[in-house]
Design a protein around this motif. Structure first.
Motif, short mmCIF file in Angstrom:
data_model
loop_
_atom_site.label_atom_id
_atom_site.label_comp_id
_atom_site.label_asym_id
_atom_site.label_seq_id
_atom_site.Cartn_x
_atom_site.Cartn_y
_atom_site.Cartn_z
N THR A 142 0.83 -1.20 0.00
CA THR A 142 0.00 0.00 0.00
C THR A 142 0.86 1.25 0.00
O THR A 142 0.54 2.25 -0.65
CB THR A 142 -0.93 -0.01 1.23
N GLU A 143 1.98 1.21 0.71
CA GLU A 143 2.94 2.31 0.74
C GLU A 143 4.32 1.77 0.36
O GLU A 143 5.15 1.47 1.23
CB GLU A 143 2.99 2.95 2.14
N ASP B 207 -8.38 -4.91 6.66
CA ASP B 207 -8.86 -3.94 5.67
C ASP B 207 -7.92 -2.75 5.53
O ASP B 207 -8.09 -1.92 4.64
CB ASP B 207 -10.29 -3.49 5.98
N ASP B 208 -6.90 -2.67 6.40
CA ASP B 208 -5.87 -1.64 6.30
C ASP B 208 -4.51 -2.32 6.40
O ASP B 208 -3.69 -2.01 7.25
CB ASP B 208 -6.05 -0.61 7.41
N ASP B 209 -4.28 -3.27 5.51
CA ASP B 209 -3.09 -4.12 5.55
C ASP B 209 -1.94 -3.48 4.80
O ASP B 209 -2.10 -2.48 4.09
CB ASP B 209 -3.41 -5.49 4.94
N THR C 185 -2.14 -4.08 -0.71
CA THR C 185 -3.37 -3.46 -1.18
C THR C 185 -4.48 -4.50 -1.25
O THR C 185 -4.23 -5.69 -1.49
CB THR C 185 -3.19 -2.83 -2.57
N LEU C 186 -5.69 -4.07 -1.07
CA LEU C 186 -6.82 -4.98 -1.20
C LEU C 186 -6.93 -5.50 -2.63
O LEU C 186 -7.38 -6.63 -2.85
CB LEU C 186 -8.11 -4.29 -0.78
N GLY D 198 -11.50 -3.14 10.39
CA GLY D 198 -10.83 -2.49 11.51
C GLY D 198 -9.55 -3.17 11.92
O GLY D 198 -9.22 -3.20 13.10
N SER E 41 -5.26 -4.35 10.76
CA SER E 41 -4.07 -4.06 9.98
C SER E 41 -3.34 -5.35 9.64
O SER E 41 -3.89 -6.45 9.72
CB SER E 41 -3.15 -3.12 10.78
N HIS E 42 -2.06 -5.22 9.27
CA HIS E 42 -1.24 -6.38 8.98
C HIS E 42 -1.05 -7.25 10.22
O HIS E 42 -0.67 -8.41 10.10
CB HIS E 42 0.13 -5.90 8.46
#
Length: 270
Positions: A129-130, A197-199, A202-203, A223, A225-226
């Motif tokens: 994602t980043e 959903d905030d892993d 990327t989804l 709700g 993370s990884h």
């Protein structure tokens, strides 16, 4: 309890507990078996749980040369063959999920069912994602301080070897894995793909992994993370155990599964 297994690639530390069908837990990058602290008791209540620490992680020494997911998959195959001695379920988190996918593709005879959590099939710059986070991570920087504290007290290579291992893992993340679509398509075992959903991934990448597997289920944990196994352990444990015990998936209005040939993944298509 813990012991070493003298595998062809590396002398590997592992722990085991429980009884029942064998379940191999594969930790994430830079981690030790301590990462599974919220899962071990629940899973060992049903399964014989085995937890190998991969080369250059935890109590297992580093080996000369770069780190490779495929080498670690070979180590895992040797572990299942020599220690488990029968086909096993594989549950892999992050890097451990990558290893689980490679083992399932290469040696379907050794794999019953698979769970991958926050896993990727392409290198970090293509799926994070980043992606820029890889450029800021250094062996002595704050981003890896937690992992350095895990490594230094237990590594047989000594605390001074940490910068070498950190450089190897970061290079691996930048350039690996490279799992092609046809390799994913060879995975016969039913796979639960789980992600926060905030892993880190990327989804969209996770959805591509799910769609690329012949017999897959997808769980996006809200709700989270990884670190979803630590953040939502009760839910994660329930989803893992349900998947490992599940028979054929039967839904009232199948779409993707309606197109699956009968018997795909070793089960009757719904």
């Amino acid at each position: 309890m813990g012991d070493y297994a003298d595998l062809p690639g590396v002398r590997t530390w592992y722990e085991s507990e429980g009884s029942g069908d064998p379940l191999v837990l594969l930790h994430g990058g830079f981690c030790t078996n301590d990462a599974w602290g919220a899962q071990r008791a629940d899973l060992a209540a049903v399964h014989r749980v085995l937890l190998p620490e991969r080369r250059a992680h935890g109590h297992t020494p580093d080996v000369p040369g770069p780190l490779s997911y495929r080498d670690m998959a070979d180590d895992t195959v040797a572990f299942v063959e020599s220690v488990v001695r029968e086909p096993a379920h594989l549950v892999g988190w992050s890097d451990g999920g990558v290893v689980a996918l490679l083992v399932a593709a290469a040696r379907p005879d050794l794999v019953r069912r698979v769970v991958v959590i926050g896993a990727n099939f392409r290198p970090g710059p293509e799926c994070f994602t980043e992606p820029g986070m890889l450029d800021t991570m250094t062996a002595d920087g704050p981003d890896l301080a937690f992992f350095r504290e895990l490594y230094e007290p237990v590594s047989p290579d000594g605390a001074g070897h940490w910068p070498v291992v950190a450089a190897k893992v970061l290079d691996m993340w930048r350039t690996q894995p490279e799992i092609a679509a046809d390799e994913l398509a060879r995975i016969a075992a039913p796979v639960l793909v789980m992600v926060g959903d905030d892993d880190l991934m990327t989804l969209e990448h996770t959805a591509s992994l799910y769609r690329g597997l012949p017999d897959a289920r997808l769980a996006v944990v809200p709700g989270a993370s990884h670190l979803v196994p630590l953040e939502r352990p009760d839910l994660v444990n329930r989803l893992v155990l349900e998947h490992l015990a599940q028979g054929a998936v039967e839904t009232m209005m199948p779409v993707l599964r309606a197109r699956r040939p009968e018997g795909a993944g070793g089960e009757q298509a719904a």
